[in-house]
Design a protein around this motif. Structure first.
Motif, PDB file in Angstrom:
ATOM      1  N   ASN A   1       0.854  -1.380  -0.050  1.00  0.00           N
ATOM      2  CA  ASN A   1      -0.071   0.071   0.006  1.00  0.00           C
ATOM      3  C   ASN A   1       0.711   1.254   0.049  1.00  0.00           C
ATOM      4  O   ASN A   1       0.369   2.289   0.017  1.00  0.00           O
ATOM      5  CB  ASN A   1      -0.960   0.088   1.155  1.00  0.00           C
ATOM      6  CG  ASN A   1      -0.078  -0.285   2.435  1.00  0.00           C
ATOM      7  OD1 ASN A   1       0.701  -0.966   2.791  1.00  0.00           O
ATOM      8  ND2 ASN A   1      -0.508   0.678   3.686  1.00  0.00           N
TER       9      ASN A   1
ATOM     10  N   PHE B   1       9.890   3.922   5.855  1.00  0.00           N
ATOM     11  CA  PHE B   1       9.253   3.277   6.786  1.00  0.00           C
ATOM     12  C   PHE B   1      10.090   3.376   7.975  1.00  0.00           C
ATOM     13  O   PHE B   1       9.452   3.914   8.992  1.00  0.00           O
ATOM     14  CB  PHE B   1       8.839   1.977   6.374  1.00  0.00           C
ATOM     15  CG  PHE B   1       7.618   1.435   7.386  1.00  0.00           C
ATOM     16  CD1 PHE B   1       6.132   1.631   6.974  1.00  0.00           C
ATOM     17  CD2 PHE B   1       8.047   0.749   8.385  1.00  0.00           C
ATOM     18  CE1 PHE B   1       5.262   1.209   8.002  1.00  0.00           C
ATOM     19  CE2 PHE B   1       6.893   0.317   9.450  1.00  0.00           C
ATOM     20  CZ  PHE B   1       5.498   0.469   9.071  1.00  0.00           C
TER      21      PHE B   1
ATOM     22  N   THR C   1       1.872   1.462  15.113  1.00  0.00           N
ATOM     23  CA  THR C   1       2.345   1.916  13.824  1.00  0.00           C
ATOM     24  C   THR C   1       1.781   0.777  12.698  1.00  0.00           C
ATOM     25  O   THR C   1       1.376   1.201  11.604  1.00  0.00           O
ATOM     26  CB  THR C   1       3.639   1.728  13.863  1.00  0.00           C
ATOM     27  OG1 THR C   1       4.132   2.660  14.880  1.00  0.00           O
ATOM     28  CG2 THR C   1       4.316   2.423  12.522  1.00  0.00           C
TER      29      THR C   1
ATOM     30  N   ARG D   1      -0.455   1.847   9.691  1.00  0.00           N
ATOM     31  CA  ARG D   1       0.062   2.281   8.561  1.00  0.00           C
ATOM     32  C   ARG D   1      -0.020   0.829   7.671  1.00  0.00           C
ATOM     33  O   ARG D   1      -0.016   1.126   6.356  1.00  0.00           O
ATOM     34  CB  ARG D   1       1.512   2.647   8.678  1.00  0.00           C
ATOM     35  CG  ARG D   1       1.583   3.841   9.390  1.00  0.00           C
ATOM     36  CD  ARG D   1       2.978   4.821   9.079  1.00  0.00           C
ATOM     37  NE  ARG D   1       3.148   4.788   7.431  1.00  0.00           N
ATOM     38  CZ  ARG D   1       4.361   4.930   6.933  1.00  0.00           C
ATOM     39  NH1 ARG D   1       5.390   4.985   7.544  1.00  0.00           N
ATOM     40  NH2 ARG D   1       4.457   5.135   5.493  1.00  0.00           N
ATOM     41  N   LEU D   2      -0.209  -0.195   8.258  1.00  0.00           N
ATOM     42  CA  LEU D   2      -0.319  -1.508   7.098  1.00  0.00           C
ATOM     43  C   LEU D   2      -1.463  -2.306   7.138  1.00  0.00           C
ATOM     44  O   LEU D   2      -2.450  -2.118   6.245  1.00  0.00           O
ATOM     45  CB  LEU D   2       0.849  -2.323   7.521  1.00  0.00           C
ATOM     46  CG  LEU D   2       2.077  -1.729   7.341  1.00  0.00           C
ATOM     47  CD1 LEU D   2       3.294  -2.702   7.802  1.00  0.00           C
ATOM     48  CD2 LEU D   2       2.332  -1.501   5.986  1.00  0.00           C
TER      49      LEU D   2
ATOM     50  N   PRO E   1      -4.894   0.232   6.085  1.00  0.00           N
ATOM     51  CA  PRO E   1      -4.840   0.445   4.737  1.00  0.00           C
ATOM     52  C   PRO E   1      -4.997  -0.932   3.945  1.00  0.00           C
ATOM     53  O   PRO E   1      -5.788  -0.847   3.036  1.00  0.00           O
ATOM     54  CB  PRO E   1      -3.580   1.239   4.592  1.00  0.00           C
ATOM     55  CG  PRO E   1      -3.128   1.652   5.772  1.00  0.00           C
ATOM     56  CD  PRO E   1      -3.560   0.693   6.887  1.00  0.00           C
TER      57      PRO E   1
END
Lengths: 341, 287
Positions: A89, A98, B200, B204-205, B208
């Motif tokens: 993504n 990251f 996190t 963020r993963l 989404p």
């Protein structure tokens, strides 16, 4: 100084012992290959060093600090996975950035360092792409950039090149070596491909059934394998039968040491239709088959009840029909004495 | 690589697709067309007098503020139920997909799907037994707590929401679970190796990457809940009048099919408009 050191590490999963009292030092700035067949514990050892697994016994030190109870996210390592594990993504730049974002690096600093990392892996200008828009080799480079951009103390690579096709793999080996030298980071990588280990590493460790069998520079391990497993696993090895038949066939001669076993590398053998007068060691055999593989050819020969391989340039191997009698000769110096059978 | 089309391929594809399209035509398109047709008539064409074409039914909606109020009430109900389903369902799916393995997962899955296997009326009446005054819930809490408990949940909007959340929760759990399960495990290892903590990784993963499933689940909940009538009627009591129950009344009680049809199509249009307006947001979630 050893950047990473593993001492007496034992890792069990229920009844199964994946690592059995493994001790190994990884020199600062070195490129270390952990080699072994599947199930040998090499990936487990890498995951213990990374901090995904906590061993039941033993110590793990990174830069002198004991870390065996420190979880992976606190260990300051860089890791690259077999299938790259890019975040689908996020863009390439976001993937690489990251770890910096997690460390609350300022955006300007993040941009600069991501740019540098992408330059290093020769992917400048692809920062806005998504992982799915990249080729296998490019994904590999992104994964590498992502792993090193945070300046980790150690870089861990889990079968990093196994998903690439052969031509690309060789390119990436050279590339990986260049980047490792340039960055100077202590690198440990796991592979089942012995050729890859010999090409890349300046030290290799061979694992079998959760135990460390042998460790040392590639040339040393290749030329002086500690046991028959290592001899056969690292490169090809033709083993002399133990015990040797008595008497030896007519015309055969062997000059051996008192070692427990002896091996000869396929490339050290000379194959001839008749006895070779100059050879210090000479054995008769029967040609089973001949395989042409471009630059090199391989002959399979039945010798003293064993199946041996002879590898040479195609034109250096005589063209003989199968099932004919042949003679294999080699120099005394090419016999590899092995201490443990 | 794209394959060159084989001559006659298109015809074969049409042949293979024909049964599906035939079914859609018979089961969806024709009834809907009939309803659309009815909604422009003065009466359903079943009686002796022949109906005339009219826009009266649609005008009714715009001239009676009660309809709009009830529609807004239904939409609010839909938003609440969807929100609660997402808040409860997504963590459930996350635990199912990432924490639990083997037989325990199968057993939990069975429990998740169980509401689908029971008759919806039985389900709703069970809730009535649980929620009513001096019902299962009140008595249990009374026995556990030292003071008098009178929740009085039955015949309140809360009861309707509870019944609907229970009915539609599996959609969110199942769609989110599928999306979560498709995420490669290595990604989490990679994030941890880069120093990322749980929050996190979630933000963020996981979120989404599973958003498409979560959105699909939310849409699957929102659309039917806005038009629901059974749960409001049984669990809502005198608060239980929603747009869906009004439509049902037109067909079952008042026999004003044209008005019922017109209100149905207004509901359909409004729901489509809501999905359409939110589609930029939804689409961003899907890429």
């Amino acid at each position: 100084m050893a950047e990473v050191s593993v001492a007496g590490v034992t890792m069990r999963f229920g009844e199964m012992t994946a690592l059995d009292d493994v001790s190994l030092d990884f020199v600062n700035g070195g490129f270390f290959a952990l080699l072994g067949p599947s199930g040998s514990g090499k990936t487990t050892l890498l995951r213990v060093i990374a901090g995904f697994l906590f061993p039941q016994a033993g110590r793990v030190r990174i830069a002198g600090q004991p870390v065996e109870r420190v979880p992976v996210e606190k260990r300051e390592i860089g890791m690259m996975f077999q299938n790259y594990a890019l975040f689908p993504n996020l863009t390439v730049a976001e993937n690489v950035g990251f770890g910096l974002r997690v460390r609350h690096v300022s955006r300007a600093e993040e941009r600069r360092r991501v740019g540098e990392a992408l330059d290093l892996v020769q992917l400048s200008g692809l920062g806005a792409r998504r992982p799915r828009e990249l080729s296998g080799g490019q994904r590999q480079r992104v994964a590498l950039a992502r792993a090193i951009v945070t300046n980790p103390k150690v870089l861990l690579l889990d079968e990093p090149l196994s998903a690439l096709d052969k031509a690309l793999r060789v390119d990436m080996q050279i590339e990986l070596k260049r980047i490792q030298r340039e960055v100077g980071i202590t690198t440990i990588f796991v592979t089942h491909d012995q050729e890859e280990a010999l090409t890349l590493a300046d030290r290799i460790g061979i694992l079998r059934d959760g135990r460390l069998v042998q460790a040392g520079p590639p040339r040393e391990v290749y030329n002086a394998p500690i046991d028959t497993f290592t001899a056969r696993f690292l490169g090809e090895a033709n083993l002399l039968p133990d015990p040797l038949p008595v008497p030896l066939p007519d015309g055969a001669r062997l000059s051996l040491t008192s070692a427990a076993a002896h091996a000869v590398r396929p490339e050290a053998l000379t194959l001839s239709p008749g006895p070779i007068a100059a050879a210090e060691n000479l054995l008769p055999g029967r040609l089973v088959s001949r395989v042409f593989a471009g630059s090199m050819a391989t002959c399979i020969v039945a010798v003293l009840g064993e199946t041996w391989k002879v590898v040479a340039r195609d034109r250096d191997l005589p063209q003989l029909p199968e099932n004919t009698e042949v003679w294999l000769g080699w120099a005394r110096a090419d016999t590899i004495p092995i201490d443990r059978a | 690589m794209a394959q060159a089309p084989i001559p006659g391929d298109g015809r074969r594809a049409a042949g293979l697709l024909a049964p599906a399209y035939l079914w859609l035509t018979l089961a969806v398109f024709l009834p809907l067309s009939a309803m659309l047709f009815f909604s422009f008539l003065t009466a359903a064409p079943f009686g002796t007098e022949s109906p005339r074409a009219t826009l009266e039914n649609y005008r009714d909606f715009f001239e009676t503020p009660t309809y709009a109020l009830l529609l807004w009430k239904s939409i609010r109900l839909g938003l609440w139920v969807t929100l609660l389903c997402v808040l409860i369902g997504f963590p459930c799916a996350l635990v199912l997909a990432r924490q639990i393995r083997g037989r325990a997962r199968e057993a939990l899955f069975l429990l998740v799907i169980l509401p689908f296997w029971s008759n919806s009326l039985v389900r709703v009446f069970s809730w009535a037994i649980v929620l009513r005054g001096n019902g299962v819930l009140d008595r249990t809490l009374d026995a556990l707590l030292p003071f008098d408990v009178r929740l009085g949940l039955m015949f309140t909007p809360a009861a309707v929401v509870i019944g609907l959340v229970h009915s539609y929760l599996p959609y969110v759990i199942l769609t989110s679970y599928l999306a979560l399960q498709a995420i490669e495990d290595d990604i989490f290892d990679a994030a941890r190796a880069l120093g990322a903590g749980r929050i996190t990784i979630l933000r963020r993963l996981i979120l989404p990457l599973s958003l498409p499933g979560l959105i699909a689940g939310a849409v699957l909940v929102f659309v039917p809940v806005v038009g629901s009538f059974m749960e409001p009627r049984i669990l809502g009591g005198r608060f239980g009048t929603y747009f869906g129950t009004v439509i049902e009344d037109q067909f079952v009680a008042v026999f004003n099919w044209p008005l019922g049809a017109a209100l149905s199509f207004i509901l359909l249009a409004v729901v489509l408009a809501i999905l359409g307006l939110s589609s930029p947001v939804l689409r961003r979630g899907l890429t």
